[in-house]
Design a protein around this motif. Structure first.
Motif, PDB file in Angstrom:
ATOM      1  N   ASN A 291      15.018 -14.073   5.507  1.00 18.67           N
ATOM      2  CA  ASN A 291      15.962 -14.705   6.063  1.00 18.67           C
ATOM      3  C   ASN A 291      15.631 -16.129   6.121  1.00 18.67           C
ATOM      4  O   ASN A 291      16.516 -16.687   6.036  1.00 18.67           O
ATOM      5  CB  ASN A 291      16.173 -13.742   7.367  1.00 18.67           C
ATOM      6  CG  ASN A 291      17.011 -12.570   6.955  1.00 18.67           C
ATOM      7  OD1 ASN A 291      17.370 -12.194   5.806  1.00 18.67           O
ATOM      8  ND2 ASN A 291      16.916 -11.698   8.144  1.00 18.67           N
TER       9      ASN A 291
ATOM     10  N   ILE B  86      19.440 -18.038   6.604  1.00 19.02           N
ATOM     11  CA  ILE B  86      20.583 -17.002   7.453  1.00 19.02           C
ATOM     12  C   ILE B  86      19.877 -17.054   8.970  1.00 19.02           C
ATOM     13  O   ILE B  86      20.342 -16.478   9.849  1.00 19.02           O
ATOM     14  CB  ILE B  86      21.144 -16.025   6.822  1.00 19.02           C
ATOM     15  CG1 ILE B  86      19.913 -14.947   6.559  1.00 19.02           C
ATOM     16  CG2 ILE B  86      21.927 -16.147   5.710  1.00 19.02           C
ATOM     17  CD1 ILE B  86      20.120 -13.785   6.091  1.00 19.02           C
ATOM     18  N   ASP B  87      18.488 -17.752   9.013  1.00 14.03           N
ATOM     19  CA  ASP B  87      17.930 -17.639  10.105  1.00 14.03           C
ATOM     20  C   ASP B  87      17.260 -19.001  10.512  1.00 14.03           C
ATOM     21  O   ASP B  87      16.957 -19.600   9.312  1.00 14.03           O
ATOM     22  CB  ASP B  87      17.107 -16.234  10.530  1.00 14.03           C
ATOM     23  CG  ASP B  87      16.941 -15.830  11.877  1.00 14.03           C
ATOM     24  OD1 ASP B  87      17.378 -16.903  12.674  1.00 14.03           O
ATOM     25  OD2 ASP B  87      16.231 -14.862  12.361  1.00 14.03           O
TER      26      ASP B  87
ATOM     27  N   ALA C 149      25.727 -23.239   5.738  1.00  8.83           N
ATOM     28  CA  ALA C 149      26.556 -22.046   5.188  1.00  8.83           C
ATOM     29  C   ALA C 149      26.913 -22.770   3.656  1.00  8.83           C
ATOM     30  O   ALA C 149      26.735 -22.094   2.711  1.00  8.83           O
ATOM     31  CB  ALA C 149      28.096 -21.735   5.801  1.00  8.83           C
TER      32      ALA C 149
ATOM     33  N   ARG D  46      23.786 -22.154   1.359  1.00  8.89           N
ATOM     34  CA  ARG D  46      23.576 -20.900   1.070  1.00  8.89           C
ATOM     35  C   ARG D  46      24.708 -20.612  -0.133  1.00  8.89           C
ATOM     36  O   ARG D  46      24.166 -20.190  -0.985  1.00  8.89           O
ATOM     37  CB  ARG D  46      23.829 -19.915   2.135  1.00  8.89           C
ATOM     38  CG  ARG D  46      22.741 -19.922   3.270  1.00  8.89           C
ATOM     39  CD  ARG D  46      22.985 -18.643   4.113  1.00  8.89           C
ATOM     40  NE  ARG D  46      24.318 -18.758   4.822  1.00  8.89           N
ATOM     41  CZ  ARG D  46      24.644 -19.131   5.969  1.00  8.89           C
ATOM     42  NH1 ARG D  46      23.552 -19.679   6.516  1.00  8.89           N
ATOM     43  NH2 ARG D  46      25.813 -18.894   6.184  1.00  8.89           N
ATOM     44  N   ALA D  47      25.630 -20.995  -0.007  1.00  3.62           N
ATOM     45  CA  ALA D  47      26.788 -20.807  -1.017  1.00  3.62           C
ATOM     46  C   ALA D  47      26.482 -21.235  -2.277  1.00  3.62           C
ATOM     47  O   ALA D  47      26.458 -20.514  -3.442  1.00  3.62           O
ATOM     48  CB  ALA D  47      28.025 -21.023  -0.600  1.00  3.62           C
TER      49      ALA D  47
ATOM     50  N   PHE E  86      21.750 -13.477  -2.868  1.00  2.56           N
ATOM     51  CA  PHE E  86      21.471 -12.645  -1.837  1.00  2.56           C
ATOM     52  C   PHE E  86      21.710 -11.156  -2.510  1.00  2.56           C
ATOM     53  O   PHE E  86      22.624 -10.698  -3.100  1.00  2.56           O
ATOM     54  CB  PHE E  86      22.076 -12.352  -0.667  1.00  2.56           C
ATOM     55  CG  PHE E  86      21.913 -13.693   0.320  1.00  2.56           C
ATOM     56  CD1 PHE E  86      20.897 -13.808   1.161  1.00  2.56           C
ATOM     57  CD2 PHE E  86      22.741 -14.789   0.038  1.00  2.56           C
ATOM     58  CE1 PHE E  86      20.748 -14.735   2.034  1.00  2.56           C
ATOM     59  CE2 PHE E  86      22.625 -15.777   0.861  1.00  2.56           C
ATOM     60  CZ  PHE E  86      21.489 -15.909   1.788  1.00  2.56           C
TER      61      PHE E  86
ATOM     62  N   PHE F 229      20.910  -7.192  -1.272  1.00  2.00           N
ATOM     63  CA  PHE F 229      20.052  -6.327  -0.004  1.00  2.00           C
ATOM     64  C   PHE F 229      19.978  -4.735  -0.249  1.00  2.00           C
ATOM     65  O   PHE F 229      20.433  -4.556  -1.517  1.00  2.00           O
ATOM     66  CB  PHE F 229      21.663  -6.219   0.894  1.00  2.00           C
ATOM     67  CG  PHE F 229      21.969  -7.491   1.416  1.00  2.00           C
ATOM     68  CD1 PHE F 229      21.520  -8.335   2.420  1.00  2.00           C
ATOM     69  CD2 PHE F 229      23.207  -8.029   0.577  1.00  2.00           C
ATOM     70  CE1 PHE F 229      22.068  -9.642   2.796  1.00  2.00           C
ATOM     71  CE2 PHE F 229      23.733  -9.486   1.062  1.00  2.00           C
ATOM     72  CZ  PHE F 229      23.188 -10.023   2.161  1.00  2.00           C
TER      73      PHE F 229
ATOM     74  N   GLU G  78      33.862 -11.688  -7.317  1.00  2.00           N
ATOM     75  CA  GLU G  78      34.162 -12.926  -7.384  1.00  2.00           C
ATOM     76  C   GLU G  78      34.167 -13.671  -5.926  1.00  2.00           C
ATOM     77  O   GLU G  78      34.360 -15.039  -5.683  1.00  2.00           O
ATOM     78  CB  GLU G  78      35.810 -12.775  -7.611  1.00  2.00           C
ATOM     79  CG  GLU G  78      36.698 -13.753  -7.869  1.00  2.00           C
ATOM     80  CD  GLU G  78      38.080 -13.368  -7.846  1.00  2.00           C
ATOM     81  OE1 GLU G  78      38.704 -12.550  -7.329  1.00  2.00           O
ATOM     82  OE2 GLU G  78      38.865 -14.458  -8.361  1.00  2.00           O
ATOM     83  N   LEU G  79      33.761 -12.943  -4.969  1.00  2.00           N
ATOM     84  CA  LEU G  79      33.767 -13.423  -3.456  1.00  2.00           C
ATOM     85  C   LEU G  79      33.001 -14.987  -3.456  1.00  2.00           C
ATOM     86  O   LEU G  79      33.737 -15.836  -3.110  1.00  2.00           O
ATOM     87  CB  LEU G  79      32.937 -12.461  -2.622  1.00  2.00           C
ATOM     88  CG  LEU G  79      33.870 -11.464  -1.967  1.00  2.00           C
ATOM     89  CD1 LEU G  79      33.062 -10.538  -1.078  1.00  2.00           C
ATOM     90  CD2 LEU G  79      34.802 -12.113  -1.028  1.00  2.00           C
ATOM     91  N   PRO G  80      31.698 -14.939  -3.983  1.00  2.81           N
ATOM     92  CA  PRO G  80      31.291 -16.310  -3.797  1.00  2.81           C
ATOM     93  C   PRO G  80      32.006 -17.551  -4.328  1.00  2.81           C
ATOM     94  O   PRO G  80      31.932 -18.692  -4.106  1.00  2.81           O
ATOM     95  CB  PRO G  80      29.753 -16.195  -4.331  1.00  2.81           C
ATOM     96  CG  PRO G  80      29.792 -14.445  -4.525  1.00  2.81           C
ATOM     97  CD  PRO G  80      31.191 -13.943  -4.647  1.00  2.81           C
TER      98      PRO G  80
ATOM     99  N   LEU H 227      35.039 -18.253  -4.877  1.00  3.13           N
ATOM    100  CA  LEU H 227      36.267 -18.387  -3.896  1.00  3.13           C
ATOM    101  C   LEU H 227      36.225 -19.716  -3.127  1.00  3.13           C
ATOM    102  O   LEU H 227      37.103 -20.523  -2.845  1.00  3.13           O
ATOM    103  CB  LEU H 227      36.701 -17.012  -2.926  1.00  3.13           C
ATOM    104  CG  LEU H 227      37.055 -15.985  -3.582  1.00  3.13           C
ATOM    105  CD1 LEU H 227      37.371 -14.956  -2.653  1.00  3.13           C
ATOM    106  CD2 LEU H 227      38.397 -16.281  -4.623  1.00  3.13           C
ATOM    107  N   LEU H 228      34.488 -19.815  -2.825  1.00  2.00           N
ATOM    108  CA  LEU H 228      34.305 -21.037  -2.041  1.00  2.00           C
ATOM    109  C   LEU H 228      34.237 -22.337  -2.841  1.00  2.00           C
ATOM    110  O   LEU H 228      33.784 -23.374  -2.534  1.00  2.00           O
ATOM    111  CB  LEU H 228      33.124 -20.818  -1.356  1.00  2.00           C
ATOM    112  CG  LEU H 228      33.288 -19.919  -0.058  1.00  2.00           C
ATOM    113  CD1 LEU H 228      32.013 -19.224   0.351  1.00  2.00           C
ATOM    114  CD2 LEU H 228      34.173 -20.141   0.791  1.00  2.00           C
TER     115      LEU H 228
ATOM    116  N   ARG I 163      27.128 -10.357  -8.103  1.00  2.00           N
ATOM    117  CA  ARG I 163      27.641 -11.344  -7.145  1.00  2.00           C
ATOM    118  C   ARG I 163      26.571 -12.254  -6.694  1.00  2.00           C
ATOM    119  O   ARG I 163      26.934 -13.630  -6.414  1.00  2.00           O
ATOM    120  CB  ARG I 163      27.824 -10.499  -5.877  1.00  2.00           C
ATOM    121  CG  ARG I 163      28.428 -11.331  -4.518  1.00  2.00           C
ATOM    122  CD  ARG I 163      28.828 -10.451  -3.481  1.00  2.00           C
ATOM    123  NE  ARG I 163      27.746  -9.843  -2.632  1.00  2.00           N
ATOM    124  CZ  ARG I 163      27.866  -8.891  -1.861  1.00  2.00           C
ATOM    125  NH1 ARG I 163      28.820  -8.491  -1.236  1.00  2.00           N
ATOM    126  NH2 ARG I 163      26.676  -8.613  -1.222  1.00  2.00           N
TER     127      ARG I 163
END
Ligand code: ADP
Ligand code: MG
Lengths: 388, 227
Positions: B55, B60-61, B84, B87-88, B93, B95, B111-113, B115-116, B160
């Motif tokens: 992390n 993220i930490d 943030a 990271r993008a 990542f 998990f 597609e999520l990442p 979108l940014l 992803r």
């Protein structure tokens, strides 16, 4: 765009829970709308009262009459432009247990009364017919609709305040100038009443229930009231003169305790909407803690998370509001139908709709506040470790 | 890429968590250099601090002491929103429990990442499809996570992770929840990403068979490196 799609998908995730929440909100919104409608209907009589009209009545009570002889004297009071008079007739029509039959019956002076009440609109030919015939009457359009009264019909009424069998012929049907005008009254000739009383109860003739005064200028009302009441102060029939609004309020205030409690309940309903909604949103946001953490990990911002939670809250609140308002109308209509003369006007007012929508939007925001703040503050590592 | 080919530099990093006012040390003075293009396996018993270290590397930490430099950026000096964005842009990542959004299809999850990013609809579509093809799920584009096996879900998660072409990949026990065959497929995939696409990968694993695919293995025990 994506947020909206995800909000929609999230909202449909627990269909039963969402459905029950929307149902809960809509029933609460409907109750809110209905109660506000009763509150506004109750005060409609007060609101529709003429800006420049005053009422003079016997000082002790409205049920004691004033002499007819006051008419000319009142006309002399400076500031008064017109004077008319009326008597509450009462009486029993058909089955008195049926609310429908409980409409106001008032004896008035045909020559002057309607010029003081321009909100009652009567076709000229009908008005002319009405004036010609002594035992004729004019009824409100709403009353005519509900009772099926038509021109030429005979309306029999058993007198109580004025004992005997009475019959009035419908010669006119008046329409209200706007929605707030009472269309449920029956007006007949004061002369006819007076004539009959003279025969059946000699000594009771020449009595007037109340006088209606119109003033040139609303600002003169306090002065006129004082002048009138001074004039009769030491007479056998001392008077109380007030604006029509105050006069109406004195009736309304009798039930103001009921109205206040209805208002209180309508505020409690806002709290119920909030609880129902907040319960669902808090639960949903808690279940999705890990997903918010994943989104944040991928680089999505606090704003996105707030959008997701707030969006879901708003969507449910607004759906509930729309359905609730849609149910308010038939509910109000059903009530108005069941008790047609209970309230002269019973409409879901625009202000009620605006209030209900504001309440829903407010609940939508407040319900999302706490879970959204929690999700924003949550550290990613803690969110990822949460078990779903 | 930074000088002398170091992609990830963990420099005297310590980390502790506070639980009910008691400080629990998790990592003690850890230093690691990961060269660009390396495939590193982090091993060690449960609770030894592997996830915590991962992390910190992934941003993220934040460490309590020491610093983490990735591709020349000292990431613990970045503010929350810069971090943030970083990271993008730079981290993919993976998990243990895939962490796909259940209401989104495979396509939408991948597609999520994107979108940014400022990519056009068409570009996004192409990226998503090639990522899903790469993991061998070109024919499962419109399936929901529930309709996929664990191995397939993990492959969607890998798609992803790589769809934005990140600088490094971090994987936390990516085969921990999978049967032997699926685990083998996932390891082959990570191996390919490292070999063919030269991705620097840091992977936490319990599984010695998985660790074999990596160039290098490191062992953590009670917050300290033992190799
Ligand atoms: N976010 C956190 N808050 C509190 N304690 C944590 C947190 N993350 C990890 N820990 C603690 O740190 C230790 C190491 O955890 P972790 O890095 O997850 O170990 P591993 O991945 O090697 O199993 C554990 O004792 C764990 O309880
Ligand atoms: Mg772990």
């Amino acid at each position: 765009m994506f947020i909206i799609r995800l909000v929609l998908k999230n909202t449909l995730r627990h269909k039963l829970r969402t459905l029950l929440t929307i149902l809960g909100v809509s029933i609460a919104v409907m109750s809110f709308g209905f109660m506000r409608t009763i509150v506004t209907a109750w005060s409609a009589g007060v609101e529709s009262s003429g800006e420049n009209r005053m009422i003079t009545r016997q000082s002790v009570s409205f049920i004691f009459p004033l002499p007819y002889s006051c008419l000319q004297q009142l006309q002399q009071i400076p500031g008064v432009s017109e004077v008319s008079y009326a008597n509450w007739f009462g009486g029993v029509y058909k089955d008195p247990a049926d609310f429908k039959n409980f409409f106001p019956r008032i004896a008035i002076d045909p020559e002057t009364y309607f010029s003081l009440y321009p909100e009652f609109i009567i076709p000229a030919d009908q008005f002319a017919e009405f004036k010609k015939e002594r035992n004729s009457c004019i009824v409100g359009a709403k009353l005519a609709r509900e009772q099926g009264f038509k021109i030429g019909d005979l309306i029999p009424v058993d007198g109580d305040i004025y004992p005997g069998k009475w019959e009035f012929v419908v010669r006119g049907i008046y329409r209200g100038k706007d929605e707030s005008t009472d269309e449920t009254q029956l007006f007949f000739h004061w002369d006819y009443l007076n004539e009959q009383v003279k025969i059946s109860q000699p000594g009771r003739e020449g009595q007037v229930g109340w006088y209606v005064l119109s003033v040139h200028n609303a600002a003169e009302m306090p002065r006129v009231a004082k002048a009138v009441d001074e004039r009769y102060k030491n007479s056998r029939s001392s008077t109380k003169t007030e604006t029509e609004r105050e006069f109406q309020q004195s009736f309304v205030s009798m039930s103001s305790a009921i109205i206040s409690s209805l208002e209180a309940v309508s505020y409690i309903i806002i709290g119920i909407i909030l609880l129902v909604l907040a319960n669902t949103i808090v639960m949903a946001a808690r279940e999705r803690t890990k997903e918010y953490a994943v989104l944040k990990t991928l680089g999505f911002s606090a704003g996105h998370v707030v959008g997701l939670i707030g969006g879901e809250s708003m969507l449910i609140a607004c759906s509930g509001c729309v359905i609730g308002l849609a149910m308010t109308f038939p509910m109000a209509m059903g009530f108005a139908k069941a008790f047609p003369t209970f309230f002269p006007v019973f409409n879901v007012e625009t202000i009620t709709i605006i209030l209900a929508v504001s309440v829903a939007l407010f609940a939508g925001v407040v319900a999302a506040l706490f879970p959204a703040a929690r999700a924003v503050r949550m550290r990613i590592v803690d969110g990822l470790r949460s078990i779903d | 890429m930074s000088q002398n080919g170091t992609m990830i530099k963990v420099d005297h990093v310590s980390k502790s968590y506070r639980r009910d006012s008691i400080e629990i040390p998790v990592l003690r003075d850890i230093s690691i250099d990961v060269p660009a293009g390396e495939f590193l396996a982090l091993m060690g018993p449960s609770g030894s601090g592997k996830t915590t270290l991962l992390n910190l590397i992934a941003g993220i930490d934040r460490p309590n002491a020491g610093k983490v430099v990735v591709n020349g950026t000292e990431i613990d000096s970045l503010g929350e929103s810069d971090l943030a964005r970083w990271r993008a842009r730079h981290v993919g990542f993976i998990f243990q429990f895939y962490n796909l959004l259940p209401v989104l299809t495979a396509f939408e999850n991948v597609e999520l990442p994107l979108l940014l990013t400022g990519l056009s609809r068409k570009e996004k579509r192409e990226h998503v499809e090639s990522a899903l093809n790469l993991v061998g799920l070109g024919d499962r584009i419109h399936h929901y996570p529930k309709q996929l096996s664990g191995g397939q879900e993990q492959r969607v998660a890998i798609a992803r992770a790589i769809v934005t072409d990140p600088t490094i990949l971090v994987a936390d026990e990516p085969t921990g929840d999978l049967d032997k065959i699926s685990a083998g497929e996932i390891m082959d995939l990570l191996y390919r990403l490292n070999k063919e696409f030269k991705k620097t990968i840091v992977m936490v694993t319990h599984d010695p068979r998985a660790a074999e695919k990596a160039h290098k293995q490191m062992h953590l025990d009670k917050g300290e490196l033992t190799t």
